[in-house]
Design a protein around this motif. Sequence first.
Motif, PDB file in Angstrom:
ATOM      1  N   CYS A 117       0.831  -1.193   0.000  1.00 38.61           N
ATOM      2  CA  CYS A 117       0.000   0.000   0.000  1.00 38.61           C
ATOM      3  C   CYS A 117       0.872   1.251   0.000  1.00 38.61           C
ATOM      4  N   ALA A 118       0.481   2.251  -0.778  1.00 38.62           N
ATOM      5  CA  ALA A 118       1.157   3.546  -0.824  1.00 38.62           C
ATOM      6  C   ALA A 118       0.272   4.568  -0.112  1.00 38.62           C
ATOM      7  N   ILE A 119       0.765   5.083   1.023  1.00 37.61           N
ATOM      8  CA  ILE A 119       0.022   6.066   1.820  1.00 37.61           C
ATOM      9  C   ILE A 119       0.621   7.439   1.550  1.00 37.61           C
ATOM     10  N   PRO A 120      -0.207   8.442   1.238  1.00 35.98           N
ATOM     11  CA  PRO A 120       0.348   9.786   1.015  1.00 35.98           C
ATOM     12  C   PRO A 120       1.183  10.221   2.224  1.00 35.98           C
ATOM     13  N   LEU A 121       2.387  10.664   1.966  1.00 35.83           N
ATOM     14  CA  LEU A 121       3.291  11.039   3.055  1.00 35.83           C
ATOM     15  C   LEU A 121       2.717  12.164   3.906  1.00 35.83           C
ATOM     16  N   ALA A 122       1.929  13.034   3.308  1.00 34.24           N
ATOM     17  CA  ALA A 122       1.321  14.134   4.060  1.00 34.24           C
ATOM     18  C   ALA A 122       0.357  13.631   5.131  1.00 34.24           C
ATOM     19  N   ALA A 123      -0.135  12.382   5.007  1.00 33.39           N
ATOM     20  CA  ALA A 123      -1.066  11.822   5.994  1.00 33.39           C
ATOM     21  C   ALA A 123      -0.347  11.041   7.089  1.00 33.39           C
ATOM     22  N   VAL A 124       0.976  10.918   6.993  1.00 25.67           N
ATOM     23  CA  VAL A 124       1.750  10.153   7.960  1.00 25.67           C
ATOM     24  C   VAL A 124       2.354  11.084   8.993  1.00 25.67           C
ATOM     25  N   SER A 125       2.103  10.769  10.256  1.00 28.19           N
ATOM     26  CA  SER A 125       2.670  11.553  11.343  1.00 28.19           C
ATOM     27  C   SER A 125       4.025  10.995  11.755  1.00 28.19           C
ATOM     28  N   GLU A 126       4.087   9.677  12.025  1.00 27.17           N
ATOM     29  CA  GLU A 126       5.344   9.042  12.381  1.00 27.17           C
ATOM     30  C   GLU A 126       5.224   7.533  12.255  1.00 27.17           C
ATOM     31  N   ILE A 127       6.386   6.879  12.261  1.00 25.88           N
ATOM     32  CA  ILE A 127       6.475   5.427  12.220  1.00 25.88           C
ATOM     33  C   ILE A 127       7.147   4.999  13.517  1.00 25.88           C
ATOM     34  N   MET A 128       6.598   3.954  14.147  1.00 28.53           N
ATOM     35  CA  MET A 128       7.145   3.546  15.439  1.00 28.53           C
ATOM     36  C   MET A 128       7.047   2.038  15.607  1.00 28.53           C
ATOM     37  N   ARG A 129       7.793   1.540  16.592  1.00 33.18           N
ATOM     38  CA  ARG A 129       7.641   0.141  16.978  1.00 33.18           C
ATOM     39  C   ARG A 129       6.234  -0.031  17.544  1.00 33.18           C
ATOM     40  N   PRO A 130       5.693  -1.250  17.453  1.00 33.33           N
ATOM     41  CA  PRO A 130       4.367  -1.478  18.042  1.00 33.33           C
ATOM     42  C   PRO A 130       4.374  -1.188  19.540  1.00 33.33           C
ATOM     43  N   LEU A 131       3.322  -0.536  19.978  1.00 32.38           N
ATOM     44  CA  LEU A 131       3.157  -0.198  21.393  1.00 32.38           C
ATOM     45  C   LEU A 131       2.149  -1.167  22.012  1.00 32.38           C
ATOM     46  N   PRO A 132       2.121  -1.238  23.344  1.00 32.44           N
ATOM     47  CA  PRO A 132       1.126  -2.091  23.995  1.00 32.44           C
ATOM     48  C   PRO A 132      -0.292  -1.641  23.610  1.00 32.44           C
ATOM     49  N   LEU A 133      -1.154  -2.626  23.411  1.00 33.85           N
ATOM     50  CA  LEU A 133      -2.540  -2.349  23.035  1.00 33.85           C
ATOM     51  C   LEU A 133      -3.477  -2.643  24.193  1.00 33.85           C
ATOM     52  N   GLN A 134      -4.449  -1.790  24.350  1.00 35.45           N
ATOM     53  CA  GLN A 134      -5.513  -1.995  25.327  1.00 35.45           C
ATOM     54  C   GLN A 134      -6.749  -2.432  24.566  1.00 35.45           C
ATOM     55  N   ALA A 135      -7.262  -3.602  24.919  1.00 39.87           N
ATOM     56  CA  ALA A 135      -8.462  -4.100  24.250  1.00 39.87           C
ATOM     57  C   ALA A 135      -9.645  -3.199  24.573  1.00 39.87           C
ATOM     58  N   VAL A 136     -10.500  -2.995  23.591  1.00 38.31           N
ATOM     59  CA  VAL A 136     -11.696  -2.182  23.758  1.00 38.31           C
ATOM     60  C   VAL A 136     -12.884  -3.029  23.309  1.00 38.31           C
ATOM     61  N   THR A 137     -13.939  -3.039  24.110  1.00 38.93           N
ATOM     62  CA  THR A 137     -15.142  -3.775  23.720  1.00 38.93           C
ATOM     63  C   THR A 137     -16.348  -2.862  23.832  1.00 38.93           C
ATOM     64  N   PRO A 138     -17.261  -2.894  22.907  1.00 43.00           N
ATOM     65  CA  PRO A 138     -17.140  -3.614  21.639  1.00 43.00           C
ATOM     66  C   PRO A 138     -16.150  -2.909  20.730  1.00 43.00           C
ATOM     67  N   CYS A 139     -15.551  -3.673  19.843  1.00 37.76           N
ATOM     68  CA  CYS A 139     -14.518  -3.128  18.961  1.00 37.76           C
ATOM     69  C   CYS A 139     -14.858  -3.488  17.519  1.00 37.76           C
ATOM     70  N   PRO A 140     -14.866  -2.514  16.613  1.00 44.69           N
ATOM     71  CA  PRO A 140     -15.152  -2.823  15.204  1.00 44.69           C
ATOM     72  C   PRO A 140     -14.126  -3.798  14.629  1.00 44.69           C
ATOM     73  N   GLU A 141     -14.538  -4.589  13.653  1.00 46.11           N
ATOM     74  CA  GLU A 141     -13.626  -5.514  12.981  1.00 46.11           C
ATOM     75  C   GLU A 141     -12.419  -4.742  12.444  1.00 46.11           C
ATOM     76  N   GLY A 142     -11.256  -5.321  12.619  1.00 39.52           N
ATOM     77  CA  GLY A 142     -10.036  -4.707  12.106  1.00 39.52           C
ATOM     78  C   GLY A 142      -9.342  -3.793  13.087  1.00 39.52           C
ATOM     79  N   VAL A 143     -10.039  -3.361  14.132  1.00 43.82           N
ATOM     80  CA  VAL A 143      -9.408  -2.510  15.142  1.00 43.82           C
ATOM     81  C   VAL A 143      -8.769  -3.428  16.175  1.00 43.82           C
TER      82      VAL A 143
END
Length: 142
Positions: free
Chosen positions: A18-44
Amino acid sequence: MAFLADQYLLVESRALCCAIPLAAVSEIMRPLPLQAVTPCPEGVLGMAVIRGNAVPVVGLADISTGESVSPYRFVSLKSDQCRCALAVERVTGIRTLPKSSVQSLPPLMSRLKFAQEVVALDKQLAIILDTARIVPVAGECV
């Protein structure tokens, strides 16, 4: 940011490049810890704290194929009203792509398995993902 108009960040998850417009990118980082959220839409995948803000993390493979993968990087995306992160398996780099070739590539939103869920989550995110383009794997990503 006119000088960024033809610049794209190339990312991959599974067989999708996938090619994402650079103007829409804030930063690139290592994965951070995730907090589960319920209910959560598919893909989130959950919420991560990025720069002190709770931000939804969307898995590129999850929303495009329904598969869950271990992300290698988070790509923080921005718009006027939206902050989110895209979890990807690979960041290939920044490329300048001619407008003519970008216009011929299909928008990422056209291939999303869970496009309606993304729109329901955040319309601004959907707009960002609609400006992203799918690049043939034999093309720029390899």
